[in-house]
Design an enzyme around this catalytic site. Structure first.
Site, mmCIF file in Angstrom:
data_model
loop_
_atom_site.group_PDB
_atom_site.id
_atom_site.type_symbol
_atom_site.label_atom_id
_atom_site.label_comp_id
_atom_site.label_asym_id
_atom_site.label_seq_id
_atom_site.Cartn_x
_atom_site.Cartn_y
_atom_site.Cartn_z
ATOM 1 N N LYS A 1 4.715 13.223 -8.965
ATOM 2 C CA LYS A 1 3.882 13.194 -7.756
ATOM 3 C C LYS A 1 3.228 14.536 -7.491
ATOM 4 O O LYS A 1 2.072 14.595 -7.067
ATOM 5 C CB LYS A 1 4.716 12.759 -6.549
ATOM 6 C CG LYS A 1 5.170 11.317 -6.677
ATOM 7 C CD LYS A 1 5.574 10.698 -5.366
ATOM 8 C CE LYS A 1 5.714 9.192 -5.556
ATOM 9 N NZ LYS A 1 6.410 8.546 -4.453
ATOM 10 N N LYS B 1 4.616 -0.504 -13.323
ATOM 11 C CA LYS B 1 5.597 -1.242 -12.525
ATOM 12 C C LYS B 1 4.885 -1.875 -11.333
ATOM 13 O O LYS B 1 3.804 -1.442 -10.936
ATOM 14 C CB LYS B 1 6.766 -0.344 -12.119
ATOM 15 C CG LYS B 1 6.552 0.593 -10.972
ATOM 16 C CD LYS B 1 7.902 1.238 -10.606
ATOM 17 C CE LYS B 1 7.822 1.851 -9.213
ATOM 18 N NZ LYS B 1 9.067 2.455 -8.776
ATOM 19 N N LYS C 1 1.931 -3.024 -4.824
ATOM 20 C CA LYS C 1 0.927 -3.765 -4.083
ATOM 21 C C LYS C 1 -0.460 -3.156 -4.295
ATOM 22 O O LYS C 1 -1.447 -3.864 -4.461
ATOM 23 C CB LYS C 1 1.291 -3.765 -2.601
ATOM 24 C CG LYS C 1 0.704 -4.934 -1.887
ATOM 25 C CD LYS C 1 1.375 -5.283 -0.577
ATOM 26 C CE LYS C 1 2.028 -4.108 0.135
ATOM 27 N NZ LYS C 1 2.618 -4.490 1.412
#
Ligand code: TRP
Length: 348
Positions: A120, A199, A202
């Site tokens: 990240k 993976k 949404k």
């Protein structure tokens, strides 16, 4: 409801989920399915971690809705407020207090080695300290309840190892108090997104909401990537490498699986037809979720009451833990000085 903590002989289990709104297939297979089972066997606390959610980009005005929708999803899949505690992290401020205290026994080097942090932070020019300290708060979530078991996906094993390290170092310095929590791995293995690339998430649109209507489930599943070797309808397929088959194993009646596999290998059935069966299986499993979600959506006050009760009972446990932690770490100075004024020397 009284604020007494439930007396239980069962071992304590804690897990958390980010408030990402309505849950999807990946949340269900990777976590919630197992949580529903665990609530019968353990003293379970399930937490919607809104304070973790602020370590990435987010819109404050969206957060309440995301928290509420996740709460509805958790109730919809079958978490039973009579069997477990369901609550929102920010309603139990002891989590963040303990996280701060844990910062004093957490090496920055270990935090910098966390894969999730490296991934990240690599995409950011300015890295918030909260992203680095994310696993410290996660450790506090677990340890403020002295939880011994933590159901997590494989992607969280590293954070759990860090949590054990924090417990170990704290215990070495201040006296043995915290357990070293064990992971309870779901055993789902790696289910890829419907695109077969990443993976499920949404935002990538490669999954299905757990409250999706049957038509919506079908429109997502029909796009799913299958065995790449099966280019034409007549090409034989390999169920072992097919993500759609992997999903059949979770959702389709086990008695039907040999036929699904056989028809794939012999090209007796085409992928579209095979996906149709899968979509029907998923729709059948999710049907009761939609019903329960509708029930709770019509009764938002009931959801708020469940979360309030959860926070109250979780808070009672957390406050006990923090009383001990503050004493051990020398923050009971008021008592110590009071004792000295009574005539004795200041002592622990
Ligand atoms: N980091 C976890 C995730 O993204 C969520 C989480 C926060 C959690 N605190 C936790 C999971 C404590 C287990 C235990 O999935």
């Amino acid at each position: 409801m009284s604020s007494q903590q439930p007396v239980s002989e069962k071992r304590r289990v804690f897990s958390g989920v980010q408030p990402s709104g309505e849950a999807h297939l990946g949340n269900y297979l990777g976590a919630f399915r197992q949580w529903v089972e665990l609530q019968d066997r353990y003293d379970c606390l399930f937490c919607i971690v809104d304070q973790h959610a602020i370590t990435g980009e987010y819109e404050p005005e969206d957060l309440p809705g995301r928290v509420f929708d996740m709460a509805v999803s958790l109730l919809a899949v079958g978490l039973d407020p009579d069997k477990c505690l369901l609550f929102v992290q920010s309603e139990v401020p002891e989590h963040t207090e303990l996280a701060w205290l844990f910062n004093s026994v957490t090496p920055v080097g270990e935090l910098e080695r966390m894969t999730q942090y490296k991934d990240k932070s690599a995409r950011l020019t300015s890295i918030p300290a909260g992203l680095l300290n994310y696993p410290v708060l996660q450790a506090a979530d677990i340890l403020v309840y002295l939880a011994e078991g933590v159901p997590v996906g494989e992607d969280q094993l590293q954070h759990l190892e860090l949590c054990r390290g924090i417990a170990r170092r704290w215990n070495a310095k201040y006296g043995v108090f915290f357990p070293e929590p064990q992971a309870i791995v779901s055993g789902t293995g790696r289910i890829m997104g419907l695109d077969g690339q990443a993976k499920m998430s949404k935002s990538l649109g490669n999954t299905v909401g757990i409250l999706a209507e049957p038509e919506e489930i079908w429109s997502q599943i029909r796009k799913a990537v299958t065995d790449p070797q099966r280019v034409r309808r007549s090409d034989p397929g390999r169920p072992e490498v097919c993500n759609v088959y992997a999903l059949h194993e979770f959702f389709t009646d086990p008695g039907q699986l040999p036929d699904i596999a056989e028809q794939c290998r012999t090209a007796g059935r085409g992928c579209v037809e095979c996906k149709r069966i899968l979509a029907d299986s998923i729709a059948a499993e999710f049907a009761p979720f939609r019903e329960r979600a509708a029930f709770y959506r019509e009764r938002p006050q009931e959801v708020l009451a469940i979360l309030a009760r959860g926070a109250e009972q979780a808070g009672a446990i957390a406050r006990q833990t923090m009383a001990q932690v503050r004493r051990s770490m020398g923050m009971d100075w008021r008592r110590a000085i009071d004792g000295a004024l009574d005539g004795g020397a200041p002592s622990a």
